[in-house]
Design an enzyme around this catalytic site. Structure first.
Site, PDB file in Angstrom:
ATOM      1  CG  ASP A  36      -0.196  -0.037   2.548  1.00  0.00           C
ATOM      2  OD1 ASP A  36       0.856  -0.708   2.624  1.00  0.00           O
ATOM      3  OD2 ASP A  36      -0.659   0.584   3.526  1.00  0.00           O
ATOM      4  CE1 TYR A  73       8.913  -2.110   1.364  1.00  0.00           C
ATOM      5  CE2 TYR A  73       7.020  -0.794   2.041  1.00  0.00           C
ATOM      6  CZ  TYR A  73       7.574  -2.012   1.696  1.00  0.00           C
ATOM      7  OH  TYR A  73       6.777  -3.138   1.667  1.00  0.00           O
TER       8      TYR A  73
END
Length: 287
Positions: free
Chosen positions: A104, A127
């Site tokens: 997500d 990330y």
């Protein structure tokens, strides 16, 4: 069904896949040692593909240290993008389907709305950016792929939020937990089940899918539920993100829409609290 190779077998999801393989008595699943399946070692991967002749490759390998990635961007990019590309190229060469786990964190998460697969992506951390680059590398290299974005992964295996909370709750009288980041916890056992629902489905559809448990919660409410279900006596204080600065920014709202995976692959999606109960029971029986 053909051979199934699990990359990153030693991690949290890899261990959950092992458990599901046993529970569902699925055959021909290979869990190679890390030195045989390093996604940055192309010759080793080539040997692995030659030996195992996979029909399906499940990629659980990733650089997931969200804050550390801000300082180790090169390593995160190598694992999350180059590693994904290496696997995609080999899957294409050996005519295997790739099932790849994403996150997500590819979304900014500034808006309160259910996130669909084709919504605009705008990661706010290294990330998230490297995981998005990995998705794009796979799409660039391969036709036969399923990318599964998931969120807030936990289980009875490896290190995760549930196990950290139980450890802290046993040691402390009071904890401050962020209450303004909202998403959905995902029991990694449920994700492992969904992966095999896809593999065993007679009709394959390729593309990007969302899978997390159903429902919406904050880290604060998640922690409260962990302590309530485990009978841990600890005072939990809700705090804003601003009171707990971290190196990496995180999405404020990242609840994903699961309509597509349910429609295409008949995947059952349990409610997050029901799955948390199952995990807490599993942890109790392990002890």
């Amino acid at each position: 069904m053909g051979n199934i190779v699990v990359i990153g077998a030693g991690g949290q999801l890899g261990q959950c896949i092992k458990k599901i393989v046993d529970l569902r008595t699925i055959e021909n699943v290979v869990f190679p040692e890390e030195n045989m399946a390093n996604i940055l070692d192309v010759p080793a991967l080539e040997r692995l593909f030659e030996q195992t002749k996979p029909t399906y490759v499940i990629n659980c390998a990733a650089y997931t240290a969200v804050d550390k990635a801000e300082d180790e961007a090169d390593i995160a990019k190598a694992v999350n993008e180059t590693g994904a590309r290496n696997l995609a190229q080999l899957c294409k060469k050996h005519q295997a389907m790739l099932l790849h786990i994403s996150t997500d964190f590819v979304f900014e998460g500034a808006e309160v709305k259910l996130l669909k697969e084709d919504d605009e992506v705008d990661p706010i951390s290294v990330y998230g950016a490297t995981k998005l680059d990995g998705e794009l590398a796979i799409i660039d290299e391969l036709d036969q792929y399923v990318i599964i974005r998931t969120s807030w992964l936990y289980s009875e295996f490896a290190n995760n939020f549930v196990k950290t909370m139980l450890k802290l709750g046993a040691d402390r009288d009071e904890l401050n937990i962020i209450a303004d980041q909202v998403g959905t916890p995902t029991y990694a056992i449920d994700l492992a089940n969904a992966i095999f629902d896809i593999i065993q489905h007679p009709e394959k559809k390729y593309g990007t899918y969302h899978f997390s448990n159903e429902g919406v919660t904050s880290w604060y409410d998640f922690a409260k539920a962990i302590f309530d279900l485990s009978g841990t006596k600890v005072k939990v204080n809700p705090i804003p993100t601003s009171a707990y600065p971290t190196k990496a920014k995180r999405p404020h709202f990242s609840v994903m829409d699961k309509t597509k995976i349910k429609a295409d692959y008949d995947v059952q999606v349990p409610y997050w609290l029901d799955s948390l109960k199952v995990c807490i029971e599993a942890l109790k029986s392990n002890h």
